[in-house]
Structure formats: structure tokens, C-alpha cells
Design an enzyme around this catalytic site. Sequence first.
Site, PDB file in Angstrom:
ATOM      1  N   ARG A 114       0.819  -1.230   0.000  1.00  0.00           N
ATOM      2  CA  ARG A 114       0.000   0.000   0.000  1.00  0.00           C
ATOM      3  C   ARG A 114       0.846   1.271   0.000  1.00  0.00           C
ATOM      4  O   ARG A 114       0.407   2.322   0.451  1.00  0.00           O
ATOM      5  CB  ARG A 114      -0.981   0.015   1.179  1.00  0.00           C
ATOM      6  CG  ARG A 114      -1.963  -1.129   1.133  1.00  0.00           C
ATOM      7  CD  ARG A 114      -3.086  -0.961   2.112  1.00  0.00           C
ATOM      8  NE  ARG A 114      -4.010  -2.079   2.020  1.00  0.00           N
ATOM      9  CZ  ARG A 114      -3.844  -3.227   2.663  1.00  0.00           C
ATOM     10  NH1 ARG A 114      -2.816  -3.399   3.471  1.00  0.00           N
ATOM     11  NH2 ARG A 114      -4.719  -4.196   2.509  1.00  0.00           N
ATOM     12  N   LYS A 136       3.311  11.938 -10.632  1.00  0.00           N
ATOM     13  CA  LYS A 136       2.343  11.212 -11.461  1.00  0.00           C
ATOM     14  C   LYS A 136       2.964   9.874 -11.816  1.00  0.00           C
ATOM     15  O   LYS A 136       3.949   9.821 -12.558  1.00  0.00           O
ATOM     16  CB  LYS A 136       2.036  11.978 -12.747  1.00  0.00           C
ATOM     17  CG  LYS A 136       0.961  13.024 -12.607  1.00  0.00           C
ATOM     18  CD  LYS A 136       0.598  13.548 -13.990  1.00  0.00           C
ATOM     19  CE  LYS A 136      -0.416  14.655 -13.906  1.00  0.00           C
ATOM     20  NZ  LYS A 136      -0.671  15.276 -15.224  1.00  0.00           N
ATOM     21  N   GLU A 178       9.509  19.173 -24.699  1.00  0.00           N
ATOM     22  CA  GLU A 178       8.863  19.491 -23.415  1.00  0.00           C
ATOM     23  C   GLU A 178       9.493  20.750 -22.823  1.00  0.00           C
ATOM     24  O   GLU A 178       8.824  21.534 -22.162  1.00  0.00           O
ATOM     25  CB  GLU A 178       9.006  18.342 -22.418  1.00  0.00           C
ATOM     26  CG  GLU A 178       8.059  17.188 -22.625  1.00  0.00           C
ATOM     27  CD  GLU A 178       6.578  17.521 -22.381  1.00  0.00           C
ATOM     28  OE1 GLU A 178       6.244  18.584 -21.827  1.00  0.00           O
ATOM     29  OE2 GLU A 178       5.743  16.697 -22.786  1.00  0.00           O
ATOM     30  N   LYS A 206       8.212  23.664 -12.822  1.00  0.00           N
ATOM     31  CA  LYS A 206       7.323  22.509 -12.613  1.00  0.00           C
ATOM     32  C   LYS A 206       7.009  22.355 -11.128  1.00  0.00           C
ATOM     33  O   LYS A 206       5.864  22.056 -10.745  1.00  0.00           O
ATOM     34  CB  LYS A 206       7.933  21.230 -13.193  1.00  0.00           C
ATOM     35  CG  LYS A 206       7.066  20.021 -12.879  1.00  0.00           C
ATOM     36  CD  LYS A 206       6.737  19.128 -14.022  1.00  0.00           C
ATOM     37  CE  LYS A 206       5.632  18.158 -13.613  1.00  0.00           C
ATOM     38  NZ  LYS A 206       5.516  17.002 -14.445  1.00  0.00           N
ATOM     39  N   GLU A 216      -3.777  18.149 -10.067  1.00  0.00           N
ATOM     40  CA  GLU A 216      -4.272  18.644 -11.358  1.00  0.00           C
ATOM     41  C   GLU A 216      -5.749  19.026 -11.322  1.00  0.00           C
ATOM     42  O   GLU A 216      -6.562  18.543 -12.113  1.00  0.00           O
ATOM     43  CB  GLU A 216      -4.009  17.622 -12.472  1.00  0.00           C
ATOM     44  CG  GLU A 216      -4.060  18.286 -13.830  1.00  0.00           C
ATOM     45  CD  GLU A 216      -3.522  17.407 -14.959  1.00  0.00           C
ATOM     46  OE1 GLU A 216      -2.428  16.841 -14.794  1.00  0.00           O
ATOM     47  OE2 GLU A 216      -4.178  17.311 -15.979  1.00  0.00           O
ATOM     48  N   ARG A 220      -2.233  22.839 -12.846  1.00  0.00           N
ATOM     49  CA  ARG A 220      -1.259  21.867 -13.373  1.00  0.00           C
ATOM     50  C   ARG A 220      -1.568  21.495 -14.826  1.00  0.00           C
ATOM     51  O   ARG A 220      -0.669  21.109 -15.578  1.00  0.00           O
ATOM     52  CB  ARG A 220      -1.229  20.628 -12.470  1.00  0.00           C
ATOM     53  CG  ARG A 220      -0.109  19.686 -12.821  1.00  0.00           C
ATOM     54  CD  ARG A 220       0.163  18.677 -11.735  1.00  0.00           C
ATOM     55  NE  ARG A 220       1.140  17.707 -12.187  1.00  0.00           N
ATOM     56  CZ  ARG A 220       1.687  16.789 -11.431  1.00  0.00           C
ATOM     57  NH1 ARG A 220       1.363  16.702 -10.172  1.00  0.00           N
ATOM     58  NH2 ARG A 220       2.571  15.950 -11.932  1.00  0.00           N
ATOM     59  N   ASN A 224       0.201  21.130 -19.893  1.00  0.00           N
ATOM     60  CA  ASN A 224      -0.131  20.453 -21.154  1.00  0.00           C
ATOM     61  C   ASN A 224      -0.152  21.419 -22.327  1.00  0.00           C
ATOM     62  O   ASN A 224      -0.762  21.122 -23.364  1.00  0.00           O
ATOM     63  CB  ASN A 224      -1.481  19.737 -21.036  1.00  0.00           C
ATOM     64  CG  ASN A 224      -1.382  18.534 -20.137  1.00  0.00           C
ATOM     65  OD1 ASN A 224      -0.317  17.918 -20.021  1.00  0.00           O
ATOM     66  ND2 ASN A 224      -2.464  18.204 -19.461  1.00  0.00           N
ATOM     67  N   HIS A 227      -0.068  20.264 -25.975  1.00  0.00           N
ATOM     68  CA  HIS A 227      -0.319  18.829 -25.975  1.00  0.00           C
ATOM     69  C   HIS A 227      -1.615  18.407 -26.674  1.00  0.00           C
ATOM     70  O   HIS A 227      -1.770  17.235 -26.999  1.00  0.00           O
ATOM     71  CB  HIS A 227      -0.325  18.288 -24.537  1.00  0.00           C
ATOM     72  CG  HIS A 227       1.046  18.156 -23.952  1.00  0.00           C
ATOM     73  ND1 HIS A 227       1.904  19.228 -23.822  1.00  0.00           N
ATOM     74  CD2 HIS A 227       1.729  17.089 -23.448  1.00  0.00           C
ATOM     75  CE1 HIS A 227       3.034  18.818 -23.268  1.00  0.00           C
ATOM     76  NE2 HIS A 227       2.957  17.529 -23.035  1.00  0.00           N
ATOM     77  N   HIS A 231      -1.080  15.164 -28.808  1.00  0.00           N
ATOM     78  CA  HIS A 231      -1.646  13.842 -28.536  1.00  0.00           C
ATOM     79  C   HIS A 231      -2.358  13.294 -29.768  1.00  0.00           C
ATOM     80  O   HIS A 231      -2.307  12.091 -30.040  1.00  0.00           O
ATOM     81  CB  HIS A 231      -2.606  13.913 -27.346  1.00  0.00           C
ATOM     82  CG  HIS A 231      -1.887  14.047 -26.033  1.00  0.00           C
ATOM     83  ND1 HIS A 231      -2.415  14.684 -24.942  1.00  0.00           N
ATOM     84  CD2 HIS A 231      -0.655  13.625 -25.636  1.00  0.00           C
ATOM     85  CE1 HIS A 231      -1.561  14.650 -23.943  1.00  0.00           C
ATOM     86  NE2 HIS A 231      -0.469  14.014 -24.346  1.00  0.00           N
ATOM     87  N   HIS A 247       7.050  12.126 -28.739  1.00  0.00           N
ATOM     88  CA  HIS A 247       6.171  13.015 -27.962  1.00  0.00           C
ATOM     89  C   HIS A 247       6.627  14.479 -28.006  1.00  0.00           C
ATOM     90  O   HIS A 247       5.846  15.378 -28.328  1.00  0.00           O
ATOM     91  CB  HIS A 247       6.097  12.506 -26.518  1.00  0.00           C
ATOM     92  CG  HIS A 247       5.276  13.376 -25.626  1.00  0.00           C
ATOM     93  ND1 HIS A 247       3.915  13.507 -25.775  1.00  0.00           N
ATOM     94  CD2 HIS A 247       5.625  14.196 -24.604  1.00  0.00           C
ATOM     95  CE1 HIS A 247       3.458  14.353 -24.862  1.00  0.00           C
ATOM     96  NE2 HIS A 247       4.470  14.792 -24.140  1.00  0.00           N
TER      97      HIS A 247
HETATM   98  N1  GLY Z   1       3.411  15.992 -17.338  1.00  0.00           N
HETATM   99  C1  GLY Z   1       2.463  16.894 -16.825  1.00  0.00           C
HETATM  100  C2  GLY Z   1       2.329  16.830 -15.345  1.00  0.00           C
HETATM  101  O1  GLY Z   1       3.166  16.279 -14.675  1.00  0.00           O
HETATM  102  O2  GLY Z   1       1.362  17.323 -14.819  1.00  0.00           O
END
Ligand code: GLY
Length: 346
Positions: A114, A136, A178, A206, A216, A220, A224, A227, A231, A247
Amino acid sequence: MSRFNQKIVVNLGDRSYPVYVGEQLVRDLAQHIPSDVGKVAIVTQESVGILPELEIPSAVVYMGSGEHAKSLDTIAMLCSRFASMGMNRRDMVVAIGGGVVSDTAGFAAASFHRGIRYGTVATTLLSQVDAAIGGKTGVNLPEGKNLVGAFWQPSFVICDISSLDSLPQREYLCGLGEMAKYAFLGAEGLEKLPLVEQVAMCVNIKAQFVEDDEREGDKRALLNYGHTLAHAIEALGFEDSRLDFRHGEAVAIGLIFAAKLAHRMGRISSQRVLDHYRVVESYGLPSRLPVKVEPDLVIGVMSKDKKSFGTLTFVLDSPSGVEVVRDIDVDLVREVLVEFMDGLSG
Ligand code: GLY
């Protein structure tokens, strides 16, 4: 001359952690492992070729390469290996590699018992400026990318610029894509700095986004930028080999398109569109599609529903910075897409 070396803290209360940016940092990995850790599972790929020595018991667990290795099967394999090593909640996973490794190993760490601690040595430019920071974690399903995962913050992240020396050129370019977006997220003049300082600047930005909006909710999502079209290009590229973009390359094209759309909507000046071209081209990234693509095919993917001809959402620039803009008229997006592809064959 002393080497550039910066420690950036992602401030998230009791889940805060340092990100180290500099050169030759991997050799100091052992000092970042907390003293109460009993065992370490190093998760990496054979191609990465970085295996630091640790003084505490550790084992190396190799996983596969490429997006298909970012799977629930790999999670099962990793967790079984952790169990057979007798790892418990005091122990730690160390991910060494790019985003595929840190996303997968991070999610295995989030799930095993967990949740156990993990740290990341980010070895690609893309992971240093994006994937490794912000917690993430997750894997893909046959139905889509990153559909299963967790927000699980690392205990530390090491961005060692020296590890980029052996990065294949295409991978490097992918990271630059990026990186380019940060020039429009507060890092004005980014492209003029030495690489190590560029990485540190991106990590600083970031970190602020993650601190303000860890899960997010809204802010956040601005990460993107570029993007939405990117995408779609990536998704269409699975079927159409003429759209063989990584990407970051697709993000670069997406940044230019987003700037043109914002200009068309009266949000930014033509000079600001040229700024987007300047940044993207200074990194040697593509600024346009190589061939014409059916606009409604692109719109269908961007709206994630081929039957949806309602409205679209983009992150778009404005005089006060980028914003999420919803309910953009599809006909307008189609017109800008047609203009964007004007003169291309296909
Ligand atoms: N790659 C976008 C984020 O980490 O929110």
C-alpha cells in the site's frame, strides 16, 4: 570553476522532496537514501547502463523498454520481485531511467504494501524536465495511455546532466520539445542558458505548478501547453507512418498550432506567434506537420470522440500567460488547421 549544482525543493508539506540538478550526481546516490531504509530495489532497463554501488542490501530488477513495458504485467513482475526480496514498508525503490521507468517503478512503489518510498535518477531530458517531477505514476492499458496510476511523490529526484551525454539524438530532441513549452510558462529566454541551467529552470517552474495544484485540479493542466494537437498527432501516428513523431516533437508542432489558434482568436499578437517559432526552431524541433492530414480526423481525436462536433478545449497563450480555454468553436479550429497545413502535400 565550480560546477553548477542546484537543490530545488518541491514543497508539499510532509511529502516535500528535493530535486538535485547538476553534473556527476549519480555517484552520490547513496547519501540520498534515508538511514532507516533496510533494502533497496533498483528498477532500471538494461540499456540505461547506470548501476551505482550502495552500502545497504540491494538488488537490480530490470524491466522492458518502450511504452508497452509500462503495463500492469510489469507492475505484477516488479511487486513479485519486491516480495521475493522480502521488502517491507521501511524499504525503498530507486528508479533509474526515463519516464517509462519512473512512471512504472513509482506506481509499483505506490502499490506495494500500500505504498513504500521511491527515489528517481532521471536519465533522459524529458524525465528531468517533466516526468520525474510531480508524483504522477502509472501504466498504460490497451485502451489508452496512463489509465491506471496514482499520485505518489518520490523521496528525491536526481537530474544528472552527465547522463544525457549518451542519450540518442532523437530522445534528446524529445526532451527539448517538453522544454520548449516552459519558455511560455514563465521561463522567458530559457533557450539562451546553458543546458544544466535550463533543466534547473524547468524543474523550478514545474515544482511551482505541482505545489499549487498537486492533483491537477486546474493550474497543473497548463503544463499540457501544446499537448492537445500533440496527442492527436501521436495517436494518428500509430496508423500513419508519415506522422512518425516522438512526444516532444509532436509537442513542438502543437505549440506552434496553439499559438496560431490563439492569434486567430485575438488573444496574442503576431510577434508572439513568431516568438513560438523562434523558440521551437532554436531547439531544432519541427514547427509544422510533414504532410496534410484530414482536419476532421485530427479534430475527432482531439475531441476524443469521433462523433463529437461540439467544442474543443486547448491551453492557449494570452497577454497574462497561458490559460485553459474551453468551448472553442470546432469550425474555427478546422480553419486554423487547414491554414496550418496549407502548401503541404498529402
Ligand atoms: N506531465 C504533466 C504533469 O506532470 O502534470
